[in-house]
Design a protein around this motif. Structure first.
Motif, PDB file in Angstrom:
ATOM      1  N   GLY A   1      42.464  33.047  37.771  1.00 58.35           N
ATOM      2  CA  GLY A   1      43.184  32.836  36.530  1.00 58.35           C
ATOM      3  C   GLY A   1      42.527  33.452  35.325  1.00 58.35           C
ATOM      4  N   ASN A   2      41.420  34.145  35.520  1.00 56.19           N
ATOM      5  CA  ASN A   2      40.695  34.766  34.411  1.00 56.19           C
ATOM      6  C   ASN A   2      40.755  36.285  34.496  1.00 56.19           C
ATOM      7  OD1 ASN A   2      39.564  32.351  33.072  1.00 56.19           O
ATOM      8  ND2 ASN A   2      38.601  32.063  35.068  1.00 56.19           N
ATOM      9  N   SER A   3      40.581  36.920  33.342  1.00 56.69           N
ATOM     10  CA  SER A   3      40.562  38.375  33.263  1.00 56.69           C
ATOM     11  C   SER A   3      39.182  38.839  32.828  1.00 56.69           C
ATOM     12  CB  SER A   3      41.607  38.875  32.262  1.00 56.69           C
ATOM     13  OG  SER A   3      42.912  38.566  32.704  1.00 56.69           O
ATOM     14  N   ILE A   4      38.755  39.961  33.380  1.00 56.28           N
ATOM     15  CA  ILE A   4      37.470  40.565  33.019  1.00 56.28           C
ATOM     16  C   ILE A   4      37.778  41.906  32.363  1.00 56.28           C
ATOM     17  CG2 ILE A   4      35.318  41.509  33.921  1.00 56.28           C
ATOM     18  CD1 ILE A   4      35.502  39.367  36.121  1.00 56.28           C
ATOM     19  N   GLY A   5      37.298  42.087  31.143  1.00 56.63           N
ATOM     20  CA  GLY A   5      37.628  43.274  30.368  1.00 56.63           C
ATOM     21  C   GLY A   5      36.979  44.549  30.887  1.00 56.63           C
TER      22      GLY A   5
ATOM     23  N   VAL B   1      33.657  48.335  46.935  1.00 54.26           N
ATOM     24  CA  VAL B   1      33.575  46.938  47.354  1.00 54.26           C
ATOM     25  C   VAL B   1      32.480  46.850  48.409  1.00 54.26           C
ATOM     26  CG1 VAL B   1      34.821  44.967  48.312  1.00 54.26           C
ATOM     27  CG2 VAL B   1      36.031  46.621  46.858  1.00 54.26           C
ATOM     28  N   GLN B   2      31.384  46.203  48.067  1.00 59.18           N
ATOM     29  CA  GLN B   2      30.222  46.154  48.953  1.00 59.18           C
ATOM     30  C   GLN B   2      30.395  45.089  50.043  1.00 59.18           C
ATOM     31  OE1 GLN B   2      27.602  48.549  48.394  1.00 59.18           O
ATOM     32  NE2 GLN B   2      29.340  49.271  47.204  1.00 59.18           N
ATOM     33  N   ASN B   3      29.396  44.956  50.900  1.00 58.54           N
ATOM     34  CA  ASN B   3      29.479  44.100  52.083  1.00 58.54           C
ATOM     35  C   ASN B   3      29.840  42.650  51.744  1.00 58.54           C
ATOM     36  OD1 ASN B   3      28.527  46.393  53.343  1.00 58.54           O
ATOM     37  ND2 ASN B   3      26.536  45.540  53.867  1.00 58.54           N
ATOM     38  N   ASN B   4      30.607  42.039  52.651  1.00 61.45           N
ATOM     39  CA  ASN B   4      30.880  40.591  52.645  1.00 61.45           C
ATOM     40  C   ASN B   4      31.682  40.107  51.440  1.00 61.45           C
ATOM     41  OD1 ASN B   4      29.253  40.301  55.055  1.00 61.45           O
ATOM     42  ND2 ASN B   4      27.467  40.473  53.717  1.00 61.45           N
ATOM     43  N   VAL B   5      32.595  40.928  50.948  1.00 57.74           N
ATOM     44  CA  VAL B   5      33.473  40.534  49.844  1.00 57.74           C
ATOM     45  C   VAL B   5      34.874  40.299  50.390  1.00 57.74           C
ATOM     46  CG1 VAL B   5      34.495  41.205  47.629  1.00 57.74           C
ATOM     47  CG2 VAL B   5      32.129  41.867  48.174  1.00 57.74           C
ATOM     48  N   SER B   6      35.493  39.170  49.997  1.00 56.26           N
ATOM     49  CA  SER B   6      36.899  38.900  50.319  1.00 56.26           C
ATOM     50  C   SER B   6      37.714  39.014  49.042  1.00 56.26           C
ATOM     51  CB  SER B   6      37.068  37.496  50.926  1.00 56.26           C
ATOM     52  OG  SER B   6      36.482  37.442  52.211  1.00 56.26           O
ATOM     53  N   VAL B   7      38.638  39.977  49.040  1.00 49.94           N
ATOM     54  CA  VAL B   7      39.517  40.185  47.890  1.00 49.94           C
ATOM     55  C   VAL B   7      40.845  39.525  48.242  1.00 49.94           C
ATOM     56  CG1 VAL B   7      40.491  41.876  46.295  1.00 49.94           C
ATOM     57  CG2 VAL B   7      38.335  42.381  47.470  1.00 49.94           C
ATOM     58  N   TYR B   8      41.036  38.306  47.764  1.00 56.90           N
ATOM     59  CA  TYR B   8      42.186  37.489  48.166  1.00 56.90           C
ATOM     60  C   TYR B   8      43.437  37.845  47.381  1.00 56.90           C
ATOM     61  CZ  TYR B   8      38.776  34.587  50.641  1.00 56.90           C
ATOM     62  OH  TYR B   8      37.797  34.131  51.489  1.00 56.90           O
ATOM     63  N   ASP B   9      44.588  37.315  47.855  1.00 59.01           N
ATOM     64  CA  ASP B   9      45.865  37.524  47.182  1.00 59.01           C
ATOM     65  C   ASP B   9      45.756  37.182  45.697  1.00 59.01           C
ATOM     66  OD1 ASP B   9      47.002  38.261  49.569  1.00 59.01           O
ATOM     67  OD2 ASP B   9      48.184  36.438  49.827  1.00 59.01           O
ATOM     68  N   ALA B  10      46.494  37.941  44.886  1.00 58.20           N
ATOM     69  CA  ALA B  10      46.594  37.777  43.429  1.00 58.20           C
ATOM     70  C   ALA B  10      45.408  38.354  42.674  1.00 58.20           C
ATOM     71  CB  ALA B  10      46.816  36.319  43.024  1.00 58.20           C
TER      72      ALA B  10
ATOM     73  N   TYR C   1      48.981  30.314  43.362  1.00 64.34           N
ATOM     74  CA  TYR C   1      47.920  31.299  43.172  1.00 64.34           C
ATOM     75  C   TYR C   1      47.861  31.733  41.704  1.00 64.34           C
ATOM     76  CZ  TYR C   1      47.497  32.051  48.248  1.00 64.34           C
ATOM     77  OH  TYR C   1      47.292  31.909  49.598  1.00 64.34           O
ATOM     78  N   ARG C   2      46.645  31.864  41.184  1.00 69.33           N
ATOM     79  CA  ARG C   2      46.427  32.332  39.823  1.00 69.33           C
ATOM     80  C   ARG C   2      45.870  33.752  39.871  1.00 69.33           C
ATOM     81  NH1 ARG C   2      43.908  27.251  36.372  1.00 69.33           N
ATOM     82  NH2 ARG C   2      45.424  25.678  37.065  1.00 69.33           N
ATOM     83  N   LYS C   3      46.469  34.635  39.092  1.00 71.55           N
ATOM     84  CA  LYS C   3      46.082  36.046  39.110  1.00 71.55           C
ATOM     85  C   LYS C   3      44.715  36.250  38.455  1.00 71.55           C
ATOM     86  CE  LYS C   3      49.261  39.091  38.585  1.00 71.55           C
ATOM     87  NZ  LYS C   3      50.310  39.968  38.001  1.00 71.55           N
ATOM     88  N   THR C   4      43.912  37.094  39.074  1.00 68.88           N
ATOM     89  CA  THR C   4      42.629  37.530  38.527  1.00 68.88           C
ATOM     90  C   THR C   4      42.704  39.033  38.311  1.00 68.88           C
ATOM     91  OG1 THR C   4      41.407  35.770  39.641  1.00 68.88           O
ATOM     92  CG2 THR C   4      40.151  37.704  38.949  1.00 68.88           C
ATOM     93  N   VAL C   5      42.402  39.481  37.093  1.00 71.60           N
ATOM     94  CA  VAL C   5      42.474  40.902  36.758  1.00 71.60           C
ATOM     95  C   VAL C   5      41.090  41.368  36.317  1.00 71.60           C
ATOM     96  CG1 VAL C   5      43.518  42.637  35.260  1.00 71.60           C
ATOM     97  CG2 VAL C   5      44.888  40.688  36.063  1.00 71.60           C
ATOM     98  N   VAL C   6      40.594  42.418  36.970  1.00 70.00           N
ATOM     99  CA  VAL C   6      39.297  43.008  36.627  1.00 70.00           C
ATOM    100  C   VAL C   6      39.563  44.394  36.038  1.00 70.00           C
ATOM    101  CG1 VAL C   6      37.015  43.685  37.450  1.00 70.00           C
ATOM    102  CG2 VAL C   6      38.184  41.709  38.472  1.00 70.00           C
TER     103      VAL C   6
END
Length: 198
Positions: free
Chosen positions: A131-135, A71-80, A111-116
């Protein structure tokens, strides 16, 4: 795990924390991970082994991060938000967790879940709408805005992001359709709608 000493780097077992970072008591961080300058990891976060969090990163309570995530600089990984193993988040990647926020209306229950997925790369300054998923092994180009689900190995560019090709797990763009061999030697079956390892 408490926040680091004000005067030197702190190593708790094999987790290394810069003195300016704050890691709240209760956060779970796997061996070999590094937490850099001015980063805040909240108490409920669950983080795997060998991860790296650059300068000025925020990790929320309801966040699960796998192994070897960068996780590079200035990233906010929020709940969900959920990041699988080997995910790369470039500088200033943006995650959201509320689809229609209003300051005067509390929507924490919405909150909508985001899955990477495993091995995905998120380019600098891209935005991932909640609310979206990244494969797995997808590649999101710098500055793209993802507002739909992304299939595995897809190369997504633009605003809004659209699929512009397919990517090998090694990070090379694949050319052609049908049976395709990457320059690294990995083989894929590519159609108009999907890219599958052979």
């Amino acid at each position: 795990m408490a926040n680091a000493s004000p005067c030197r780097w702190t190593t708790d077992m094999t987790v290394t924390i810069h003195p300016t970072a704050i890691v709240d008591e209760g956060a779970e961080i796997g061996d070999g991970s590094r937490v850099w300058h001015w980063t805040h990891i909240c108490a409920g976060a669950k983080i795997g082994m060998g991860c790296s969090f650059g300068q000025n990163v925020f990790v929320g309570n309801d966040v699960i991060i796998g192994n070897n995530v960068k996780v590079q600089n200035n990233v906010s990984v929020y709940d969900a938000v959920r990041l699988a193993d080997d995910v790369f988040c470039g500088p200033s990647v943006v995650f959201t967790n509320v689809y229609n926020p209003r300051s005067a209306i509390a929507r924490k229950s919405e909150y909508r879940k985001t899955v990477v997925g495993r091995g995905a790369s998120l380019g600098a300054n891209c935005t991932i709408v909640c609310g979206n998923s990244i494969g797995e092994n997808a590649f999101i180009g710098a500055g793209a805005v993802v507002n739909t689900n992304v299939p595995p190995h897809a190369l997504m560019l633009g605003v809004p992001a659209r699929r512009k090709g397919w990517m090998c797990s090694c990070g090379t763009q694949l050319k052609g359709t049908g049976n395709v061999t990457c320059e690294c030697g990995k083989q894929y079956e590519i159609s108009a709608e999907e890219c599958r390892p052979r």
